[in-house]
Write an enzyme that holds these catalytic residues in place. Structure first.
Site, PDB file in Angstrom:
ATOM      1  N   GLU A  58     -10.896  -2.396  15.508  1.00 51.31           N
ATOM      2  CA  GLU A  58     -11.721  -3.595  15.324  1.00 51.31           C
ATOM      3  C   GLU A  58     -11.565  -4.532  16.513  1.00 51.31           C
ATOM      4  OE1 GLU A  58     -10.824  -1.969  12.213  1.00 51.31           O
ATOM      5  OE2 GLU A  58     -12.938  -1.738  12.657  1.00 51.31           O
ATOM      6  N   THR A 101      -9.242   5.224  16.208  1.00 59.22           N
ATOM      7  CA  THR A 101      -7.838   5.188  15.826  1.00 59.22           C
ATOM      8  C   THR A 101      -7.573   6.049  14.594  1.00 59.22           C
ATOM      9  OG1 THR A 101      -8.343   3.101  14.731  1.00 59.22           O
ATOM     10  CG2 THR A 101      -7.246   2.995  16.863  1.00 59.22           C
ATOM     11  N   ASP A 142     -18.574   1.137  11.464  1.00 58.17           N
ATOM     12  CA  ASP A 142     -17.183   1.188  10.999  1.00 58.17           C
ATOM     13  C   ASP A 142     -16.991   2.291   9.957  1.00 58.17           C
ATOM     14  OD1 ASP A 142     -14.497   0.518  10.783  1.00 58.17           O
ATOM     15  OD2 ASP A 142     -14.840  -1.109   9.338  1.00 58.17           O
ATOM     16  N   GLU A 181       0.820  -1.219   0.000  1.00 56.46           N
ATOM     17  CA  GLU A 181       0.000   0.000   0.000  1.00 56.46           C
ATOM     18  C   GLU A 181       0.849   1.262   0.000  1.00 56.46           C
ATOM     19  OE1 GLU A 181      -2.863  -0.330   3.221  1.00 56.46           O
ATOM     20  OE2 GLU A 181      -3.852  -2.049   2.269  1.00 56.46           O
ATOM     21  N   LYS A 240     -15.643   6.881   4.606  1.00 56.16           N
ATOM     22  CA  LYS A 240     -16.317   5.622   4.279  1.00 56.16           C
ATOM     23  C   LYS A 240     -17.821   5.777   4.108  1.00 56.16           C
ATOM     24  CE  LYS A 240     -13.513   1.955   6.460  1.00 56.16           C
ATOM     25  NZ  LYS A 240     -13.623   0.908   7.516  1.00 56.16           N
ATOM     26  N   TRP A 265      -8.928   3.704   2.277  1.00 55.96           N
ATOM     27  CA  TRP A 265      -7.693   4.478   2.486  1.00 55.96           C
ATOM     28  C   TRP A 265      -7.056   4.903   1.162  1.00 55.96           C
ATOM     29  CZ3 TRP A 265      -3.531   2.701  -0.035  1.00 55.96           C
ATOM     30  CH2 TRP A 265      -3.601   1.380  -0.481  1.00 55.96           C
TER      31      TRP A 265
END
Ligand code: CA
Length: 707
Positions: A196, A252, A317, A82, A344, A406
């Site tokens: 998570e 986070t 989430d 990534e 998201k 991301w």
């Protein structure tokens, strides 16, 4: 007239780029990072505004057809890559799986040094979303890398020797780091992940010379009995209820940051709640600050300045850790300093970056969790059915993979467009019965078994046809789509735009392509053998412009849903690919012999359907996120359907609940799953191996695509 704002913003950068023929000094200073020269790529987003836009024009819409491979470099990885490469002084620094840092000659690809941190792989078992890393930072004569086991390491840029190595996490908690550090005036800034599993998020700054911690800003409040760290935490605590600190709270800051030197503000993107399910996390509701928020702090002290929360009372989430871009836009006839984000939750936000005031938002993909964002309050108007915890399970868009994850966006000040690697990936959110905090594995407070892939082909195909991915050009002033290019499914690469009128993106189906920034027409593409999730960069050395991207398919979608990956991604060789005009290099021949050795899985175990069902339930919640829905692995982690471990009940128990492979990153589920349950999981996996849903089945429901 709208373009004037962009031109004002970019003029300083353009002048700096055109006027600077000489190479900046080897030592990276504040001036070097504030004035990005085009002979390198010296900060994660290309500049502090994180635009991921380059003023280079050597490669452009007229000559893009001549682009070819200049060189490639094998990153010794078969998992997700990534990283955004950092290029400085003719050297490319790129990170790979297990945080290995490679320093390469940026013109030839010749290796200069390789740094292999000794990773605590037990800690890596806490990584929700693959053992990935998004890249290094540079300052002075040092390279900074943050590791999956929570360390921040300074390396000598010339030799790769370790200057210092500090632990940034409490190792008693399941923290990990996948993000790239940022450096502001000698302070190295890094967050972490783990929401998570159950942690309290924070971001910290360390002295670049010594590794000494300068400040730490927690993103959610702790237990009031321990005292609040600052006024912001006390204020935030008023938006939480119950014993919210028990599971950490989450929040986070695992990826996005941006910096405005004039306003002296560091912007941090904050993640989801821990556990996801708000009825467990904060039983009487509340906004739960600073979950799913953009928070502005002072880079020198970490002092809170303002926040804007994209998803109050987060329970899906819906992180706001996604890429943030700073720009100066003309909105309603007025110049506005804005920060832009496509988190998201599926809405594109334009926020005043001086004050945090809401300016506008609109959904950039179909969503059904909220109807719209209230233009007066800046808050979402929710669909009541979306709060699944006291209702039926809810089939929802977006799901936890996000409408945008991301994968970096880019902003071209000439077109005025933000380019988004957008996706549609629905999910069924359902309440978990009798929640208890697990010692190992995920703690979402939701039951993943509601969201498992269907078994029959017709339903499977119908679901798969809903999984979409596209390159989306978004007008942030009009809050509407300018154009879009449909890909072969979700989870494609990050973006780069250039003044050559191009947008570059790699795709899940193993291609790297260039698009016309104004129209979305695909102008060029090349087969890359391996799927791409990372974002490209560009630089020019001795008059030659290069486009570089790190290939290597992986991350949460790939780990969890091997069965619905686009075909063509099964071959996964991590590589840096560097292109230039007239490049004639070739990748090594594709080794397509993926067949495993003769392997015979026993027929279905002699157990009841109830045992198989119990095994499936436990598999969904403890195993699928890494070993794949329906036990159909992506190839990133061991294929349980064809594993000697699955065949052997005793070995299976040792691996799952006695920690036999903990050193390899396989979590020990002792205390979370009992012996009967792991045996039921084994029976379920063996049933899947005998289900007839094999690679040919998954290929047959593929949406097509190339090759
Ligand atoms: Ca998350």
């Amino acid at each position: 007239m709208r373009a004037i704002g962009y031109l004002l913003l970019s003029s300083a950068l353009v002048l700096a780029a055109c006027g600077r023929k000489e190479t900046p000094p080897p030592k990276v200073t504040a001036q070097v990072l504030l004035n990005p020269a085009t002979d390198g790529w010296r900060s994660h987003g290309g500049d502090y505004s994180e635009t991921r836009h380059s003023t280079l024009t050597n490669i452009n819409t007229d000559n893009i057809g001549e682009l070819g491979l200049a060189w490639s470099y094998d990153l010794e990885s078969s998992r997700g890559i990534e990283a955004t490469p950092i290029i400085h002084n003719g050297v490319m620094y790129v990170t790979a799986t297990w945080n290995v840092v490679h320093a390469l000659d940026a013109v030839t690809g010749a290796p200069l040094w390789t740094f292999r941190p000794e990773i605590d792989k037990v800690q890596a078992g806490n990584a929700c979303c693959d053992i990935v890393n998004r890249g290094v930072a540079i300052w002075g004569n040092s390279i900074f890398t943050a590791t999956i086991d929570g360390r921040l390491i300074s390396l000598d840029a010339k030799t790769g020797d370790v200057n210092w190595d500090v632990l940034t996490i409490d190792k008693s908690g399941p923290y990990t780091i996948t993000g790239a550090p940022r450096v502001i005036d000698g302070k190295v800034i890094i967050g972490n992940g783990g929401a998570e599993l159950g942690v309290r998020g924070y971001v910290s700054a360390f002295d670049a010379d010594t590794g000494k911690q300068i400040w730490r800003f927690y993103t959610v409040p702790g237990n009031p009995a321990d005292g609040f760290e600052n006024d912001a935490m006390e204020m935030a605590s008023e938006t939480w209820t119950g014993e919210y600190w028990a599971a950490g709270g989450g929040g986070t800051a695992w990826d996005a940051m941006a910096y405005d030197p004039d306003l002296d503000l560091l912007y941090v993107g904050v993640g989801n709640g821990s556990p996801w399910n708000q009825s467990i996390r904060s039983p009487e509701g509340g906004d739960n600050l600073f979950l799913s928020s953009i928070v502005a702090v002072r880079p020198d002290t970490g002092e809170y300045v303002w926040h804007y929360q994209t998803t109050p009372g987060e329970t899906w989430d819906y992180t706001a850790t996604q890429h943030m871009i700073l720009a100066d836009l003309e909105i309603d006839g007025k110049p506005r300093k804005v920060i832009m984000q496509a988190p998201k939750n599926g809405f594109f936000y334009v926020i005043d970056r001086q004050t945090g005031a809401f300016i506008s938002a609109n959904n950039f993909v179909p969503v059904n969790w909220a109807t719209h964002i209230d233009q007066e309050t800046g808050r979402p108007v929710e669909n009541p059915a979306a709060r699944y915890y006291d209702k039926e399970p809810h089939f929802q868009l977006p799901g936890p993979l996000g409408a945008h994850n991301w994968h970096p966006m880019s902003f071209n000040p000439q077109t005025g467009l933000v380019y988004i690697p957008a996706q549609e990936a629905p999910w069924v959110y359902g309440n978990v019965k009798d929640y208890k905090q697990n010692a190992a594995g995920w703690n979402t407070g939701t039951d993943f078994s509601f969201a498992m892939l269907p078994d029959d082909k017709a339903t499977f195909k119908a679901l798969k046809s809903m999984l979409k991915g596209r390159l989306l050009a978004w007008d942030p002033v009009k809050q509407e789509q300018a154009w879009s290019f449909e890909h072969n499914g979700p989870w494609n690469g990050g973006l780069l735009s250039t003044a050559g009128g191009l947008v570059f993106q790699g795709t899940a189906d193993a291609h790297f392509a260039a698009y016309d920034a104004k129209t979305g027409e695909r102008k060029w593409r090349e087969f890359t053998q391996t799927g791409i999730v990372a974002a490209p960069v560009t630089y020019a050395i001795d008059g030659e412009q290069y486009i570089a991207v790190a290939a290597g398919y992986g991350g949460s979608y790939v780990l969890g849903f091997g069965g619905v990956m686009p075909s063509g991604s099964a071959f996964n060789t991590g590589r840096v690919l560097v292109f230039k005009t007239g490049g004639t290099a070739k990748l090594p021949a594709l080794d397509v012999d993926m067949a495993s050795a003769d392997f015979e899985m026993p027929k279905r175990l002699d157990v009841s359907a109830d045992v198989i069902a119990a095994g499936k339930q436990a598999y969904a919640n403890s195993c699928a996120a890494c070993h794949g829905d329906q036990a159909f692995a992506s190839g990133l982690t061991p294929n349980l359907r064809a594993s000697a471990v699955t065949k052997d009940a005793e070995l299976w128990r040792e691996v799952t609940i006695e920690g036999l492979l903990a050193e390899n990153g396989m979590p020990n589920f002792e205390g979370t799953l009992d012996a009967d349950t792991v045996e039921a999981v084994r029976a379920y996996v063996i049933a899947e191996a005998n289900s007839g849903r094999d690679k040919a089945f998954y290929d047959s429901v593929s949406l097509g695509g190339e090759p």
